[in-house]
Design an enzyme around this catalytic site. Structure first.
Site, PDB file in Angstrom:
ATOM      1  N   CYS A   1       0.815  -1.218   0.000  1.00 45.24           N
ATOM      2  CA  CYS A   1       0.000   0.000   0.000  1.00 45.24           C
ATOM      3  C   CYS A   1       0.847   1.265   0.000  1.00 45.24           C
ATOM      4  O   CYS A   1       2.065   1.236   0.069  1.00 45.24           O
ATOM      5  CB  CYS A   1      -0.913  -0.010   1.225  1.00 45.24           C
ATOM      6  SG  CYS A   1      -0.014   0.141   2.776  1.00 45.24           S
TER       7      CYS A   1
ATOM      8  N   ALA B   1       3.149   1.797   2.940  1.00 40.18           N
ATOM      9  CA  ALA B   1       4.381   1.002   2.813  1.00 40.18           C
ATOM     10  C   ALA B   1       5.375   1.705   1.896  1.00 40.18           C
ATOM     11  O   ALA B   1       6.585   1.718   2.146  1.00 40.18           O
ATOM     12  CB  ALA B   1       4.066  -0.387   2.288  1.00 40.18           C
TER      13      ALA B   1
ATOM     14  N   ARG C   1      13.105  -3.989   5.972  1.00 38.09           N
ATOM     15  CA  ARG C   1      13.544  -3.844   4.580  1.00 38.09           C
ATOM     16  C   ARG C   1      15.050  -3.933   4.354  1.00 38.09           C
ATOM     17  O   ARG C   1      15.544  -3.755   3.260  1.00 38.09           O
ATOM     18  CB  ARG C   1      12.990  -2.553   3.984  1.00 38.09           C
ATOM     19  CG  ARG C   1      11.547  -2.722   3.525  1.00 38.09           C
ATOM     20  CD  ARG C   1      11.013  -1.463   2.875  1.00 38.09           C
ATOM     21  NE  ARG C   1      11.839  -0.979   1.799  1.00 38.09           N
ATOM     22  CZ  ARG C   1      11.808  -1.457   0.545  1.00 38.09           C
ATOM     23  NH1 ARG C   1      10.991  -2.402   0.219  1.00 38.09           N
ATOM     24  NH2 ARG C   1      12.606  -0.968  -0.381  1.00 38.09           N
TER      25      ARG C   1
ATOM     26  N   HIS D   1       5.365   6.349  -2.667  1.00 41.09           N
ATOM     27  CA  HIS D   1       6.665   6.926  -3.044  1.00 41.09           C
ATOM     28  C   HIS D   1       6.460   8.390  -3.427  1.00 41.09           C
ATOM     29  O   HIS D   1       7.216   9.274  -3.036  1.00 41.09           O
ATOM     30  CB  HIS D   1       7.269   6.207  -4.256  1.00 41.09           C
ATOM     31  CG  HIS D   1       7.409   4.723  -4.099  1.00 41.09           C
ATOM     32  ND1 HIS D   1       7.374   3.858  -5.160  1.00 41.09           N
ATOM     33  CD2 HIS D   1       7.587   3.954  -2.997  1.00 41.09           C
ATOM     34  CE1 HIS D   1       7.508   2.617  -4.724  1.00 41.09           C
ATOM     35  NE2 HIS D   1       7.642   2.654  -3.405  1.00 41.09           N
TER      36      HIS D   1
END
Lengths: 458, 554
Positions: free
Chosen positions: B74, B77, B108, B207
């Site tokens: 999503c 994230a 990550r 992003h």
């Protein structure tokens, strides 16, 4: 230092959680759903929830964790997720052909108030649920409780949705194993069978999340509680619920609905909690405990007596879930260790009271907090150091910074294997726990021993 | 780590017969409900140019079909996990129930290296408001304010940021107003992101929200000009498994100086200072090309696409940077570095190629990795038969020239597009128009990305947002020697008897960028595709199950 901003001075904190010792409901619900045979969990919310939960469970088990999502967009958040869920149900049955879809909600679908009964009924009416197939749901708002609550809600939902009563006893016994590993579920089944009991264990993730490498992938592996067993839970002679938070609701629901008598016990972690579990089974089912089990108990006791000197008065810090921590603290106290800092992220005053009662006789101050976090735990450790830390993988940052012997325990374990194959519950699980504790304590003695005191025989 | 050396005779030739891609496409769609099949049909493309030299249009950055079992995550994230996750000295507070913060805590593999023990590093911490039902009912702004105050009192960071999770947008908490108020009160930079998980159709939206936020609230705040030659920003490199460290090493050896990396091993001050660089180099086109565009418009910094995945691509990228700065000393140094690094790489590459040559790979990951990593596979003679992105847009497949023609749908429209203008004081064109034109006539390409399709063979199958069902069929139909995707896909693939390499987190490996990274990757793929273990899948009694009626050995 990895956690270089954690200092001894404890400033008041009401609103900010730092380094949580819990996660949210839906992941527990997804885990519980995986314990039904031929069942696909479905997350009714944004894609990210499903992706995060699958990732967390996959990293913990190193096994495929399949689940679908309603993939909410801004539009569905405004107009409701009905269209998404009905489409998802159609696609899942057409493409993946499970017998059951277990839907859990998320903070998103709960906040907008999607009515899951209405939506699944509509899906049935529209013919999106093929005959003989099932869609059921649990409400698991992420802003209430923790992953343990989610497990409890899904377990209760499966009991209520599937169970039926024919009026004739099936000669079986329900065991709700609690939020434990697949290995623990196998172990609990093994002991029940050894006592001559035919258990219906639900949920049951053994042979689902500890499957073999065969070169052939099956989305729905051989494990999981079969549908007919779930249906039959209403005809069982009784239910034993292990772990009050994770399992009691489902057991009481079966009692309320079908008058299946229930008993709630602690998770069988350590000597006395396992004793209580076995004894409860014995009395409820009217069977005697075979010598083989008494022998296992004796072996656990034997390790304790053999190695007592290494446990004696060692200070321990713990983070984990209430159902695990209560019997664990009881066990550690029994072997004369001193659990002095205990944190769970899951809220509940009963937890603090129980821990205080278990540790009341210790000759030192004991810090305990329900609804606490690992930052708090670390600050306590900095103020009053310990000889051993038991926590999930996130504990390793504290362990490295403060050079503390560390045993991984709980969820998630992201950096070691074993938990899915080897239990930490019941007598043999107790033996494994002691082995792990001794390994780190004795390794530490070996590491720190001056050469003249370096021991061959310990 | 042991590998079996195969008889060269058994290596499949590179031009071996592969199944017909159109037939495979039909197979992939056959089982879906009709509406789903129509939609997926636009996202499954057989790579082939038409007479005009254009690639077929692919459906990308479109909604995922509910229930299909997607790889995608999503917006939160993408924003908190991917872009701001690798920044070490900002206290990132997740405003929401506990899960989102918990899952994005250290998972990550972004590495960071604070220069001294006294420097801030909050990456090992997870901060959350852990919203409860009463906060959902009565609003969470009060708790958020209190959480920011506590974070400030305890940690004294130089900046605090707030990440909104799904319920925050729904109940109407104004995180931006809270941020403004607390910024005023505390005297440090506090900024919020509206990155609720339901925004957009994938991580890509997040992003965008993150980068817009950094561009608006941080970039341009520190005008200190670094004393160095050849100053660049490295955009879209997240230092997973230490990739960024290897790139830093190579650039340092060449004498190229990095002002800021977005956002591997990054700090607040680097972002604040980013506008002082003289060139933007874009690694992951998907996650950040718009930032490069905005920095060019606002500050006059040109940008180029580079790629440090693959030894040849690394060398090419270094030469491109040197060509931009047009300095003979730099070009000479770059050539020296390449010359020094290549012999070892070639030695390992040639050795590994003997065992891996002709094998088949599939890559379904990311917004650039599924393209870039084909370089590394190519270097060891492996062929990518099928690939696709998890969250990319059409331009990442077809090339940037399609951007003006991309339809803006309802899901993209709710992601803010910043309108940027020349900065009155700080705009400074790094090259004159004439210099730019001279470079262009020499074939130098500014802000150019040709996309994945250009580099893939005719007939390769390109699949956007691949589903679990399609993945399983692809494995059966192509029988690849290795499959690359993420953690959720990993074990279903390995249980099918096919090695699986994670290209988000690299499993526990890396770096794979740059020169040393290439060597690591060759060896890793060699280990995986030639591992003996795949030969033990059957027990002896499964291989020859006949019973012989004997009770003892003779």
């Amino acid at each position: 230092m990895l956690l270089r901003h954690t200092h001894t001075e404890i400033l008041p904190r009401e609103a900010l959680t730092v380094n949580p010792a819990k996660t949210c409901q839906p992941v527990g619900a997804m885990y519980a759903s995986l314990g039904i045979h031929n069942c696909l969990p479905h997350s009714h919310g944004s894609q990210g929830c499903c992706a995060y939960h699958r990732s967390a469970l996959t990293r913990h088990y190193r096994e495929p964790v399949m689940a679908a999502t309603s993939s909410f967009t801004e539009g569905s958040s405004v107009f409701g997720g009905q269209a998404n869920l009905i489409q998802a149900i159609d696609n899942i049955f057409t493409t993946y052909d499970p017998d059951i879809i277990a839907v859990h909600t998320t903070c998103l679908s709960e906040t907008i108030g999607d009515d899951l009964y209405q939506i699944t009924n509509k899906a049935v009416k529209e013919g999106k649920v093929p005959p003989g197939k099932h869609v059921f749901h649990a409400n698991t708002p992420s802003y209430v409780g923790s992953h343990v609550t989610g497990f409890a809600n899904m377990t209760k939902a499966m009991a209520l949705y599937f169970s039926k009563s024919t009026g004739v006893h099936n000669g079986r016994f329900n065991i709700i194993p609690g939020y434990v590993e697949p290995s623990d579920m196998s172990e609990i089944k093994r002991l029940a069978r050894e006592m001559g009991i035919r258990p219906i264990l639900f949920p049951d993730t053994s042979d689902v999340l500890n499957g073999p490498q065969t070169g052939k992938y099956k989305m729905f592996p051989q494990g999981g509680t079969p549908l007919e067993d779930l249906v039959s839970t209403g005809d069982s002679m009784g239910t034993i619920a292990l772990g009050p938070l994770a399992s009691a609701d489902a057991a009481r629901a079966l009692d309320g609905k079908w008058h299946v008598p229930c008993r709630v016990e602690d998770l069988p972690i350590g000597l006395s909690a396992t004793d209580r579990f076995i004894d409860a089974l014995r009395k409820a089912a009217g069977v005697s405990v075979p010598d083989s089990i008494t022998r296992e108990r004796g072996q656990l006791l034997d390790i304790i007596t053999d190695m007592h000197q290494y446990f004696y008065q060692k200070k321990v810090a713990l983070a984990g879930d209430p159902d695990h921590l209560i019997p664990l603290v009881e066990f550690l106290v029994q072997i004369d260790m001193m659990p002095i800092h205990i944190v769970t992220g899951t809220s509940g005053k009963a937890f603090e009271k129980q821990i205080q009662a278990l540790t009341a006789h210790l000759p030192c101050k004991v810090n305990v907090k329900a609804g606490g976090d690992m930052f708090m735990l670390h600050q306590w450790i900095k103020n009053d150091p310990v000889d051993l830390l038991m926590a999930n993988t996130y504990g390793k940052y504290m362990a490295k910074d403060d050079d503390i012997p560390f045993v991984r325990f709980g969820f998630p374990i992201l950096d070691r294997v074993g938990h899915s194959y080897f239990p930490t519950t019941c007598y043999r699980g107790g033996m494994r726990l002691l082995e792990k504790i001794l390994d780190v304590l004795l390794d530490r003695m070996d590491r720190d021993a001056p050469e003249e005191r370096f021991e061959l025989v310990m | 780590m042991s590998t079996t050396i195969k008889d060269p005779g058994t290596i499949k030739p590179a031009d071996m017969d592969l199944p017909d891609p159109e037939t495979i496409k039909k197979e992939l769609l056959a089982r879906y409900p009709a509406k789903v099949a129509r939609k997926r049909s636009n996202q499954i493309i057989v790579n082939q140019k038409d007479e005009d030299g254009a690639f077929p249009e692919i459906g990308a950055n479109v909604r995922t079909v509910p229930g299909i079992i997607t790889q995608r995550g999503c917006s939160y994230a993408g924003c908190k996990g991917v872009i701001l996750g690798p920044t070490r000295d900002i206290v990132n507070i997740t405003h929401g129930p506990i899960g989102c913060g918990f899952y994005s805590w250290l998972t990550r593999r972004n590495q960071t290296r604070p220069p001294t023990e006294a420097d801030d590093n909050f990456m090992t911490y997870c901060f959350s408001t852990d919203m409860q039902d009463k906060d959902i009912v009565f609003g969470g702004e009060k708790k958020l304010k209190a959480a920011i105050q506590e974070a400030y009192d305890i940690f004294k960071p130089k900046a605090i940021s707030i990440f909104s999770t799904c319920p925050v947008g729904l109940i109407g908490d104004d995180v931006h107003a809270v941020a403004r108020e607390m910024k005023e009160k505390l005297g440090i930079n506090v900024f919020g992101f509206s990155c609720e998980g339901y925004r957009g159709v994938s991580q890509s939206a997040g992003h965008h929200i993150a980068n817009n936020g950094i561009f608006t609230h941080v970039v341009g705040k520190n005008d200190t000009i670094k004393e160095a030659d050849f100053k660049i920003n490295l955009l879209g490199e997240y230092n997973i498994g230490g990739d960024g460290f290897e790139i830093d090493r190579i650039l340092a050896e060449c004498g190229i100086s990095i002002v800021s990396t977005f956002s591997g091993n990054s700090t607040y001050d680097q972002f604040a200072n980013a506008h002082t660089a003289d060139l933007n180099t874009v690694m992951c086109h998907r996650s950040i090309n718009y930032v490069a565009d905005m920095m060019e418009i606002k500050y006059g910094i040109p940008w180029i696409k580079i790629n440090f995945i693959g030894a040849a691509a690394t060398a090419k990228s270094l030469r491109k940077i040197a060509q931009y700065f047009d300095d003979p000393k730099l070009s000479k140094k770059v050539e020296e570095v390449i010359e020094k690094e290549m012999p070892e790489i070639e030695m390992v590459r040639d050795e590994v190629k003997k065992r891996c040559g002709g094998k088949l790979a599939m890559l379904f990951v990311g917004g650039s990795r599924a393209h870039h990593y084909q370089e590394l596979f190519k270097e060891i003679g492996m062929k990518t038969v099928s690939a696709g992105y998890e969250f990319a847009h059409r331009d990442d497949y077809e090339g940037r020239e399609v951007i003006p023609g991309i339809k803006v749908d309802a899901d993209s429209r709710n992601i803010e597009e910043l309108s940027v203008e020349k900065d009155g004081e700080k705009y400074n064109p790094r090259k004159t128009e004439k210099e730019m034109d001279t470079l262009k006539t020499k074939g130098f390409e500014f802000k150019d990305y040709k996309g994945m399709m250009e580099d893939m063979e005719k007939g390769a199958l390109i699949i956007d947002d691949v589903s679990q069902y399609e993945t399983e069929l692809l494995l059966k139909l192509y029988k690849p020697d290795i499959y690359c995707a993420g953690i959720k896909e990993k074990y279903a693939i390995q249980k099918s008897g096919i090695p699986m390499k994670q290209l988000h987190s690299y499993d526990s490996g890396g770096p794979y960028a740059g020169f040393r990274g290439a060597v690591n990757f060759y060896n890793e793929i060699d280990r995986m595709v030639n591992s003996k273990i795949w030969g033990y899948l059957k027990a002896p009694w499964q291989i020859s199950p006949e019973l012989s009626a004997k009770y003892g050995w003779e």
